[in-house]
Design a protein around this motif. Structure first.
Motif, PDB file in Angstrom:
ATOM      1  N   GLU A   1      -4.031   4.491   0.349  1.00 35.75           N
ATOM      2  CA  GLU A   1      -2.665   4.999   0.285  1.00 35.75           C
ATOM      3  C   GLU A   1      -1.683   3.881  -0.050  1.00 35.75           C
TER       4      GLU A   1
ATOM      5  N   LYS B   1       7.732  11.119  -0.714  1.00 38.07           N
ATOM      6  CA  LYS B   1       6.437  11.787  -0.871  1.00 38.07           C
ATOM      7  C   LYS B   1       6.651  13.095  -1.622  1.00 38.07           C
TER       8      LYS B   1
ATOM      9  N   TYR C   1       3.121   9.521  -4.116  1.00 41.08           N
ATOM     10  CA  TYR C   1       4.334   8.741  -3.892  1.00 41.08           C
ATOM     11  C   TYR C   1       5.167   8.714  -5.174  1.00 41.08           C
TER      12      TYR C   1
ATOM     13  N   ASP D   1       3.201  10.870   7.584  1.00 45.63           N
ATOM     14  CA  ASP D   1       3.236  10.073   6.354  1.00 45.63           C
ATOM     15  C   ASP D   1       3.124   8.587   6.668  1.00 45.63           C
TER      16      ASP D   1
END
Length: 401
Positions: A177, A116, A121, A167
């Motif tokens: 995500e 991260k 990403y 995360d």
């Protein structure tokens, strides 16, 4: 199971260098004469012709033949899928992958990590990617099959690195995500002409979260990759007393139609706290039965996607504990041994005991016999093979595959 700690120990062991003594002209001549008995490189006979596959192998034979291999490296004895892992900390593995490229269907370089960067990403580890090696591997891995030609596929392994609980929760709970993550992975695959990815995440987070959420992560990744003609291999843990439900038949039922293959980590059965065989044969069979029993639905398809793990490293147990060993450490220990290695008939592994200047050692390490028996088991069960890792074993092992 292959753990981060075990990998770290292996890294440290691999970093050790053996100093060579300075030889006088006379001793050089003697050394050359002595070493002429040791065979290296391509040979006219394979390990079966030489009758080296024995339940009680001779240390002398191991030392003499281990660096040799049959000259026809395109010959394949095993007809299932074979995957071989290579790592940046073991350069010999890169050479092994090229020499025996035609024996492998998939090579998985241990290169990549998902990280991260603030809210984005990224793929780390790309500095380890060797474009020249990849090109040569693919060239040497080309095989003519009837009217078509195939070549070895490259599926680098990827792990989640330095992910916080926050995360992980965000990734598992938010489809957006996951889409962002998959787009980054797909871009990396296209940029380097990879054929897919090996995902090692299940052991990391299974048991800490609801299975349904974990399914969602893996299935979405597999489907997103497939849309781009890429495939996903999932690393899964074997059945153990302390975590028999981490991956079971119900997980296989849910995933097998969408996952290209499952890399089953059938090694590290024993430990420094409980010394013994690295991967007892009966346990490897049980691990397959646990996720794809004989009477289950679609058993042949499920088993064809299981890649049963083969360890190419061993363990040296000492009164102080000991640790993992690879080929050079093993050869140093086995060289002075006079008697044949012992055969543990229950676990179907060879071992020996020896006392050196550093104390007593009990050494378990693969042999031609133990590997061949596991190949027979894979053939019997209709599963493939995954090797952790290329370069840790002995060159003549590959005559068996």
């Amino acid at each position: 199971m292959r753990t981060l700690n075990a990998r770290t120990v292996c890294c440290l062991l691999l970093s050790c260098q053996y100093a060579l003594c300075t030889l006088s002209p006379d001793s050089k001549a003697k050394s050359k004469s002595k070493n002429s008995k040791f065979l290296r490189g391509p040979q006219d006979n394979d390990v079966f012709d030489l009758k080296l596959v024995s339940p009680k192998p001779s240390p002398k034979d191991i030392v003499m033949h281990n660096e040799a291999y049959y000259k026809d490296t395109a010959l394949r004895r095993f007809n299932g899928t074979v995957l071989g892992y290579v790592t940046p900390w073991n350069s010999h593995g890169y050479d092994v992958a090229k020499i025996f490229a035609k024996k492998f269907d998939i090579i998985s370089p241990v290169w990549l990590q998902v990280v991260k960067q603030f809210d984005e990403y990224a793929v780390a580890g790309t500095h380890d990617i060797d474009a020249g090696w990849l090109s040569e591997l693919r060239r040497k891995g080309k095989v003519q099959q009837q009217q078509a030609q195939r070549t070895v596929k490259v599926f680098p392994r990827v792990i989640f690195d330095h992910f916080t609980d926050r995360d992980i929760k965000l990734l598992l709970s938010d489809a957006g995500e996951r889409t962002k993550l998959n787009e980054v992975l797909i871009q990396s695959c296209k940029e380097h002409s990879f054929d897919g990815l090996v995902l090692e995440v299940w052991s990391q987070i299974a048991g800490r979260i609801d299975d349904k959420i974990l399914y969602t992560l893996v299935l979405q990744m597999a489907k997103d990759l497939k849309k781009q003609q890429l495939r996903l291999i999932l690393v899964i843990p074997p059945q153990r007393r302390d975590m028999s439900n981490l991956f079971s038949e119900r997980h296989m039922d849910r995933l097998y139609k969408h996952i290209y293959a499952f890399s089953l980590m059938t090694y590290d059965f024993s430990s420094l706290q409980r010394p013994g065989a690295n991967a007892p044969l009966y346990w490897m069979r049980s691990a397959i039965d646990h996720i794809a029993p004989d009477d289950c639905h679609d058993v042949e398809v499920k088993r064809s996607k299981i890649l049963m793990g083969f360890n190419m490293y061993g363990n040296d147990y000492t009164p102080d504990g000991g640790g993992p060993i690879i080929s050079n450490q093993y050869l140093e220990l086995v060289r002075p041994l006079k008697k044949p290695l012992l055969n543990d008939e229950r676990d179907v592994e060879n071992f020996f005991e020896i006392r050196t200047e550093t104390g007593r050692h009990t050494v378990f390490y693969p042999t031609l016999y133990s590997i061949n028996e596991r190949i027979k088991l894979a053939q019997e069960l209709g599963v493939g093979i995954s090797i952790w890792e290329l370069g840790q074993g002995l060159n003549y092992f590959y005559d068996l595959f």
